[in-house]
Design an enzyme around this catalytic site. Sequence first.
Site, PDB file in Angstrom:
ATOM      1  N   SER A 239     -10.805  -4.915  -0.426  1.00 16.43           N
ATOM      2  CA  SER A 239      -9.865  -5.983  -0.743  1.00 16.43           C
ATOM      3  C   SER A 239      -9.097  -6.338   0.532  1.00 16.43           C
ATOM      4  CB  SER A 239      -8.883  -5.509  -1.812  1.00 16.43           C
ATOM      5  OG  SER A 239      -8.051  -4.506  -1.244  1.00 16.43           O
ATOM      6  N   LYS A 240      -8.178  -7.259   0.377  1.00 14.80           N
ATOM      7  CA  LYS A 240      -7.370  -7.692   1.529  1.00 14.80           C
ATOM      8  C   LYS A 240      -6.710  -6.522   2.232  1.00 14.80           C
ATOM      9  CE  LYS A 240      -6.141 -12.421   0.852  1.00 14.80           C
ATOM     10  NZ  LYS A 240      -5.491 -13.261  -0.099  1.00 14.80           N
ATOM     11  N   ARG A 241      -6.205  -5.622   1.401  1.00 15.57           N
ATOM     12  CA  ARG A 241      -5.491  -4.470   1.925  1.00 15.57           C
ATOM     13  C   ARG A 241      -6.367  -3.643   2.878  1.00 15.57           C
ATOM     14  NH1 ARG A 241      -5.248   0.126  -0.840  1.00 15.57           N
ATOM     15  NH2 ARG A 241      -6.286  -0.958  -2.534  1.00 15.57           N
TER      16      ARG A 241
END
Length: 469
Positions: A239-241
């Site tokens: 994910s973005k994280r």
Amino acid sequence: MATRTRFAPSPTGYLHIGGVRTALYAYLYAKKYGGEFILRVEDTDRERSTDEAVEVILEGMSWLGLAADEGPFYQTKRFDRYNEVIQALLDQGSAYKCYCTRERLDALREQQMAAKQKPRYDGLCRDSDCQHEDDAPYVIRFKNPIDGDVVIDDQIKGQVVINNRELDDLIIARTGGVPTYNLTVVVDDLDMGMTHVIRGDDHLNNTPRQINIFNALGAAPPLYAHLAMILGDDGKKLSKRHGAVSVLLYKDEGFLPEALLNYLVRLGWSHGDQEIFSMAEMIEKFDLKDVNKSASTFNPEKLLWMNQQYMMSMAPEVVAQHLQYQFDLAGVDVAAGPALEDLVVVQRERCKTLKDMLAVSRYFYEDFNEYDEKAAKKNFKEAAIGPLEALLDAYAVLEDWQKEPIHGVVMAVSEKLDLKMGKVAQPLRVAVSGTSMSPGIDDTLVLLGKARTLQRIERAIAFTKAKIA
Ligand code: GLU
């Protein structure tokens, strides 16, 4: 038949490293077999697609050097063609209009769920003419075969067999006629002559449906290769994280495209223990049979390591071109300091990204307002005034502004004042760079130039005198 592969992103989110890896594998495979790589933007979802995401795809692919031999093609420009195929499927009895209302479909789903069955369309409109008003809205469904198996000869996963009873009659055109993903992909893969479809295994469910549509059109489907996912270091979907951010952010963060591609080629594929591959080597050595069947884990540390490897090994003038972008981004005037390729040579050992390199090099191009507090406290004491003044005098008359004579001055001043070299070089370093970390003092002064060096020593003397007064 020449190998033809494609990358077919949907511009509903920003192209990120997962997509880039898919694009890279499709690119390498086409190039390896002397074929063509096609770029197709799957933008039929008008609500979720954005122009900005299309820009990221085009700019990202260009930054990475993954040039398409054909395209970009846009699906939104091909509606006439999709409608033609849908009409042909209707005409030949491979598709039908379905008038079932939302209410009926919802009720059906609930019933099936309650009976612990997999929700699927029951085919009411398939054979019998279901009751409807003349002008009632309808969707168009594909008549999926009732029985038999679909066999996917997956080039990575091996054989995958799905029984047609698992599949229901897929909607190929929504109310109002807008074609759906599985239809547009088949029409495009057919028209664009794809021999291999290389994509994420999140599409594996769609593949048997697409193969059935190919069969209905009397066309041979391409070969499929489904790539296992990329996971974050916590084992969760990337994910973005974890760094699944727009690929252009990697550009802004100071990664070299070559390093990113090399990192990504290894994320899910290997060739012995080799880590570093030039593009030519990737093309030569890549093959689908060596792609991992299981998921890979994204490791940002390794990407940083790879980036430094490339900064170290690539020609400084090439690294400098990428570094120029960082300067432009930060609004630092390159003309106000040393040539970037010279900077690259002295800084690359201590930087993992080009952004780091800019951050530790600004003092070569612009004056700094403040000294690093700790460095100034430690180095600008009364005892530093003597060495700094001696350095100022000696450098003021030094004609040959080169590494060796510059170093010679530091040695001569240390000897004359009977000080360890560090007691001379360190205050000098803080004076010229504002920090206690810089490349070798001789390299630093060469790059800084004589005028700036003298001016900064003077300033440090004044600062120290004011401080102790
Ligand atoms: N447009 C699809 C996506 O971005 C990919 C379709 C395909 O590769 O067949 O997920």
